[in-house]
Write an enzyme that holds these catalytic residues in place. Structure first.
Site, PDB file in Angstrom:
ATOM      1  N   LYS A  35     -72.070  52.576  23.262  1.00  0.00           N
ATOM      2  CA  LYS A  35     -73.456  52.620  22.766  1.00  0.00           C
ATOM      3  C   LYS A  35     -74.442  52.741  23.917  1.00  0.00           C
ATOM      4  CE  LYS A  35     -73.865  50.237  18.388  1.00  0.00           C
ATOM      5  NZ  LYS A  35     -74.205  49.053  17.632  1.00  0.00           N
ATOM      6  N   THR A 121     -80.683  37.278  11.550  1.00  0.00           N
ATOM      7  CA  THR A 121     -80.826  36.401  10.382  1.00  0.00           C
ATOM      8  C   THR A 121     -79.845  35.244  10.535  1.00  0.00           C
ATOM      9  OG1 THR A 121     -81.396  38.330   9.054  1.00  0.00           O
ATOM     10  CG2 THR A 121     -80.733  36.332   7.857  1.00  0.00           C
ATOM     11  N   ASN A 208     -84.709  37.844   0.950  1.00  0.00           N
ATOM     12  CA  ASN A 208     -83.575  38.694   0.568  1.00  0.00           C
ATOM     13  C   ASN A 208     -82.953  38.232  -0.750  1.00  0.00           C
ATOM     14  OD1 ASN A 208     -83.900  40.428   2.626  1.00  0.00           O
ATOM     15  ND2 ASN A 208     -82.036  39.898   3.737  1.00  0.00           N
ATOM     16  N   PHE A 249     -88.042  47.518  -6.187  1.00  0.00           N
ATOM     17  CA  PHE A 249     -86.732  46.905  -6.470  1.00  0.00           C
ATOM     18  C   PHE A 249     -86.483  46.729  -7.966  1.00  0.00           C
ATOM     19  CE2 PHE A 249     -87.332  46.296  -2.087  1.00  0.00           C
ATOM     20  CZ  PHE A 249     -86.078  46.235  -1.518  1.00  0.00           C
ATOM     21  N   ALA A 252     -82.832  50.522 -11.755  1.00  0.00           N
ATOM     22  CA  ALA A 252     -81.440  50.206 -12.084  1.00  0.00           C
ATOM     23  C   ALA A 252     -80.516  51.159 -11.339  1.00  0.00           C
ATOM     24  CB  ALA A 252     -81.246  50.330 -13.591  1.00  0.00           C
ATOM     25  N   GLY A 253     -79.338  50.702 -10.991  1.00  0.00           N
ATOM     26  CA  GLY A 253     -78.429  51.567 -10.247  1.00  0.00           C
ATOM     27  C   GLY A 253     -77.043  50.974 -10.133  1.00  0.00           C
ATOM     28  N   GLY A 257     -76.048  47.032  -1.857  1.00  0.00           N
ATOM     29  CA  GLY A 257     -74.989  46.958  -0.848  1.00  0.00           C
ATOM     30  C   GLY A 257     -75.660  46.758   0.491  1.00  0.00           C
ATOM     31  N   CYS A 260     -77.260  43.504   4.607  1.00  0.00           N
ATOM     32  CA  CYS A 260     -78.068  42.281   4.490  1.00  0.00           C
ATOM     33  C   CYS A 260     -77.923  41.541   3.175  1.00  0.00           C
ATOM     34  CB  CYS A 260     -79.543  42.617   4.733  1.00  0.00           C
ATOM     35  SG  CYS A 260     -79.844  43.096   6.443  1.00  0.00           S
ATOM     36  N   LYS A 320     -77.541  53.257   0.754  1.00  0.00           N
ATOM     37  CA  LYS A 320     -78.798  53.733   0.172  1.00  0.00           C
ATOM     38  C   LYS A 320     -79.198  54.999   0.931  1.00  0.00           C
ATOM     39  CE  LYS A 320     -82.056  51.070   2.970  1.00  0.00           C
ATOM     40  NZ  LYS A 320     -83.220  50.222   2.958  1.00  0.00           N
TER      41      LYS A 320
END
Ligand code: NAD
Length: 414
Positions: A35, A121, A208, A249, A252-253, A257, A260, A320
């Site tokens: 990286k 987090t 979250n 948010f 619907a789906g 995933g 987070c 997403k």
């Protein structure tokens, strides 16, 4: 300010580049040599809109550099940001082993007083632990102040979000450290919320958990709508226009995933468990989500019967749109279930194919365009709502409309 950022993943790299963009001198440290080598030549190892351009701009202004060497990276830094991963353990709690090794490395190599800012987090109480651990490893007496500065960026729009976020949360039990963090963040012109250390840590998990619950709520509503003949899109629009609820948010789906929501919901449940509390709402949101991921394949079996030998196109593989991140993407479960049913899969995604190859079943065939993926298939499934016009490809709907059977639970931009 002279700033070090530890961890150059989705959060660390975006943080480092954006802190350089507002005028700081930033050194990014990562253990991953590949990286760092890539970053040193101005190539971003992750796909994030606008990131590589900003990276190169700030490299040419000598405001950002990259190293694997902690001693070099931490030397003379006023502030050190921690942005390493905190994945989940088998029992759902947060795995803090990367935080642990970071504390050890900071303690061994720190040579001046500094402020440690945790972007990762981490469960409530971890920042106190970080401070204590670094002190244990220090070779001499140095002053360390600690601040929790949880990250709220969304993958896919991370750079935009850093400059246009709703709020910046900084928590510390040290007034001077809060003042310095306020000064660093002032150029972003985003409202700043100052809290104590533990409240800042909790704000991230509570945010979250709430958003994940909203997604599971609308998915549960979608399943009910289908049974009783209501239209979930109209219902979402109708409830989302209520400003007390809000429209975000509420699409619907196939369920949430990514890196987070799945781990953070499980981690807050685990925190509750550790103090004798059953987090019932969040627990239900997690269970609804698990069920939702498999629902598309169940529907296909109901609709088309045996899937054995059927050729199926999977369009959109990342968890997403606008990201190459495959962590906990619904496509993984969908592909596994379809393969188990004997289906033949042709998959396409504008940017995440290389990452998909590492996690999807080996039987999946990858195609280089939507056109190729949907050629001669029985069914095409749109899994994530990539607006491929932005990527220079043809719009998804334009292409797949010519095919008789399209399955999707997600909202496709028209
Ligand atoms: P990531 O896995 O993409 O990146 C983590 C990086 O840290 C990797 O490059 C890894 O090599 C490096 N690393 C690990 N241990 C190290 C060490 N000891 N020293 C130096 N480098 C080390 O993770 P991410 O998605 O950027 O997430 C980082 C943190 O931010 C997590 O706690 C996550 O929950 C949180 N977060 C992520 C997002 C997101 O959208 N990805 C949003 C908000 C918060």
């Amino acid at each position: 300010m002279n700033i070090a950022v530890i961890g150059t993943g989705y959060v660390g790299l975006v943080t480092g580049v954006c802190l350089a963009e507002i005028g700081n001198n930033v050194t990014c440290i990562d253990l991953d040599e590949a990286k760092i080598s890539t970053l040193k030549v101005g190539i971003s190892p992750i796909f994030e809109e606008g990131l590589e351009e900003l990276l190169n701009k700030n490299m040419s202004l000598n405001r950002i550099s990259f190293t694997n060497d902690y001693e070099e990276g931490l030397f003379g830094k006023d502030v050190i940001y921690i942005a390493v991963g905190t994945p989940q353990m088998a029992d759902g709690s947060a795995d803090l082993s990367y935080i642990e090794s970071t504390c050890e490395a900071i303690g061994h190599h720190l040579s001046n007083d500094t402020i440690i800012v945790t972007k990762s987090t981490v469960p409530v109480g971890t920042n106190d632990y970080i401070k204590a651990r670094i002190h244990q490893y220090l070779k001499r007496d140095l002053s360390i102040k600690i601040v929790s500065n949880p990250e709220f960026l969304k993958q896919g729009t991370a750079v935009y979000d850093t400059f246009h976020g709703d709020r910046i949360v900084i928590g510390s039990d040290d007034a001077q450290a809060l003042e310095i963090l306020e000064e660093i963040n002032a150029p972003f012109h985003i409202p700043i919320i100052k809290t104590d250390l533990r409240s800042a840590e909790m704000i991230k998990y509570a945010s979250n958990a709430f958003l994940a619950t909203k997604i599971s709520f609308i998915n549960e509503m979608a399943n009910l709508c289908e049974k009783v003949g209501a239209n979930i899109d109209s219902v979402s629009r109708g409830i989302g226009m209520d400003t007390r609820i809000g429209s975000a948010f509420l699409n619907a789906g196939t369920g949430y995933g990514g890196s987070c929501f799945p781990k953070d919901t499980r981690a807050i449940i685990s925190t509750g468990r550790s103090v004798g509390l059953h987090m019932q709402i969040i627990d239900s949101a997690v269970r609804v989500n698990e069920m939702q991921k498999g629902i598309l394949v169940d529907k296909m079996i109901q609709q088309f019967g045996d899937l054995n030998g059927k050729k199926i196109a999977l369009l959109g593989l990342s968890f997403k749109p606008n990201t190459d991140d495959m962590r906990e993407a619904p496509s993984i479960l969908v592909a596994e279930k379809l393969i188990k049913e004997g289906a033949i899969i042709q998959a396409y995604d504008p940017v995440s194919i290389e990452n998909a190859k590492k996690v999807l079943p080996y039987q999946v065939n990858y195609k280089t365009s939507i056109q190729e993926a949907i050629t001669n298939v029985d069914i095409a499934i749109i899994l994530s709502e990539w607006d491929v016009r932005k990527t220079g490809h043809s719009p998804v709907l334009f292409m797949v409309r010519e095919y008789p059977i399209i399955c999707t639970l997600c909202h496709v931009p028209l």
